[in-house]
Write a protein that holds these residues in place. Structure first.
Motif, mmCIF file in Angstrom:
data_model
loop_
_atom_site.group_PDB
_atom_site.id
_atom_site.type_symbol
_atom_site.label_atom_id
_atom_site.label_comp_id
_atom_site.label_asym_id
_atom_site.label_seq_id
_atom_site.Cartn_x
_atom_site.Cartn_y
_atom_site.Cartn_z
ATOM 1 N N LEU A 54 0.829 -1.201 0.000
ATOM 2 C CA LEU A 54 0.000 0.000 0.000
ATOM 3 C C LEU A 54 0.865 1.253 0.000
ATOM 4 O O LEU A 54 0.432 2.297 -0.482
ATOM 5 C CB LEU A 54 -0.937 -0.008 1.208
ATOM 6 C CG LEU A 54 -2.132 -0.960 1.105
ATOM 7 C CD1 LEU A 54 -3.013 -0.843 2.340
ATOM 8 C CD2 LEU A 54 -2.950 -0.699 -0.154
ATOM 9 N N ASP A 58 0.350 4.340 -2.393
ATOM 10 C CA ASP A 58 0.309 5.732 -1.933
ATOM 11 C C ASP A 58 1.230 6.620 -2.756
ATOM 12 O O ASP A 58 0.955 7.806 -2.950
ATOM 13 C CB ASP A 58 0.726 5.823 -0.459
ATOM 14 C CG ASP A 58 -0.298 5.211 0.478
ATOM 15 O OD1 ASP A 58 -1.479 5.123 0.094
ATOM 16 O OD2 ASP A 58 0.093 4.799 1.591
ATOM 17 N N HIS A 110 -7.457 9.009 -5.124
ATOM 18 C CA HIS A 110 -6.128 8.776 -4.562
ATOM 19 C C HIS A 110 -5.849 9.884 -3.548
ATOM 20 O O HIS A 110 -5.263 10.912 -3.856
ATOM 21 C CB HIS A 110 -5.077 8.774 -5.674
ATOM 22 C CG HIS A 110 -3.719 8.350 -5.218
ATOM 23 N ND1 HIS A 110 -2.784 9.249 -4.780
ATOM 24 C CD2 HIS A 110 -3.147 7.125 -5.114
ATOM 25 C CE1 HIS A 110 -1.682 8.599 -4.438
ATOM 26 N NE2 HIS A 110 -1.879 7.314 -4.634
ATOM 27 N N THR A 143 -7.858 5.292 -1.458
ATOM 28 C CA THR A 143 -6.655 4.925 -0.706
ATOM 29 C C THR A 143 -6.758 5.328 0.767
ATOM 30 O O THR A 143 -5.763 5.283 1.485
ATOM 31 C CB THR A 143 -5.426 5.613 -1.325
ATOM 32 O OG1 THR A 143 -5.687 7.014 -1.449
ATOM 33 C CG2 THR A 143 -5.123 5.035 -2.695
ATOM 34 N N ARG A 164 -9.530 1.766 2.398
ATOM 35 C CA ARG A 164 -8.129 1.329 2.428
ATOM 36 C C ARG A 164 -7.973 -0.130 2.871
ATOM 37 O O ARG A 164 -7.157 -0.870 2.304
ATOM 38 C CB ARG A 164 -7.313 2.255 3.329
ATOM 39 C CG ARG A 164 -5.797 2.014 3.230
ATOM 40 C CD ARG A 164 -5.045 3.048 4.053
ATOM 41 N NE ARG A 164 -3.608 2.839 3.972
ATOM 42 C CZ ARG A 164 -2.823 3.322 3.007
ATOM 43 N NH1 ARG A 164 -3.348 4.025 2.030
ATOM 44 N NH2 ARG A 164 -1.521 3.094 3.012
#
Length: 202
Positions: A54, A58, A110, A143, A164
């Motif tokens: 993740l 990111d 995002h 996200t 997330r």
């Protein structure tokens, strides 16, 4: 004749330089294309086998995140998958068809991990997913977590809210079809949210 004898070395020199410049440009362009294809292949392979973290997600740009979500859909057997990649798409960042033929519409956000998707973002998607895009399955992938109101809207209107935690599951191999029944779950209890805020909060 004297004129040509004076000029021809410059003409030849210019031709040689121009040819060398053309070859250099072609080599540079070919190298960029090969590197780009190799990078995309490695990213797609990492998505297929669930190797992306993740933290790597990111670090993506919003355009890369949309392509990443599209690749997850393809991995799970979706067909005719397309990425909008532009503003003004009315919430349809990724479209395609599930393996059973249903029309899929995905909104991608995002955001930084410490943020929350606000209810306003979900309201806009609710207003376009079914009526404008004629979705059979609508997914909002982010996200970060969703606010309580945004999540409630998603559950009420049948939008799959991939927050997330669910994104992490999707990334590591859980299929989109397996995620569909999980809408409204997975954001954790109060202690989980407190740990989240301690980790990602500003």
């Amino acid at each position: 004749m004297t004129f040509w004898s004076d000029v021809w070395p410059y003409v030849v020199g210019a031709a040689v330089l121009g040819g060398a410049g053309g070859v250099a440009w072609w080599l540079h362009r070919t190298d960029r294309l090969v590197r780009g294809r190799d990078r995309r292949w490695r990213e797609q392979d990492a998505i297929r086998v669930g190797r992306l973290s993740l933290a790597e997600v990111d670090a993506m740009s919003w355009q890369e995140f949309e392509r990443y979500v599209a690749e997850l859909c393809r991995r799970d057997g979706c067909t005719d998958v397309e990425v909008s990649g532009r503003s003004g798409d009315l919430g349809a960042d990724v479209i395609g068809r599930l393996p059973d033929g249903r029309r899929l519409v995905v909104q991608c956000k995002h955001y930084a991990p410490h943020r929350y998707v606000p209810s306003g973002d979900m309201q806009k998607f609710v207003g376009t997913a079914w009526l404008h895009h004629e979705a059979d399955v609508a997914v909002f992938a982010a996200t970060c977590p969703f606010s309580r109101d945004a999540l409630a809207l998603a559950v009420r209107h049948g939008i799959l809210a991939v927050h997330r935690d669910l994104l992490g599951q999707w990334n590591t191999g859980t299929s989109l079809q397996e995620l569909l029944p999980l809408n409204g779950t997975g954001q954790g209890d109060r202690a989980h949210r407190r740990r989240w805020k301690d980790t990602y909060g500003n």
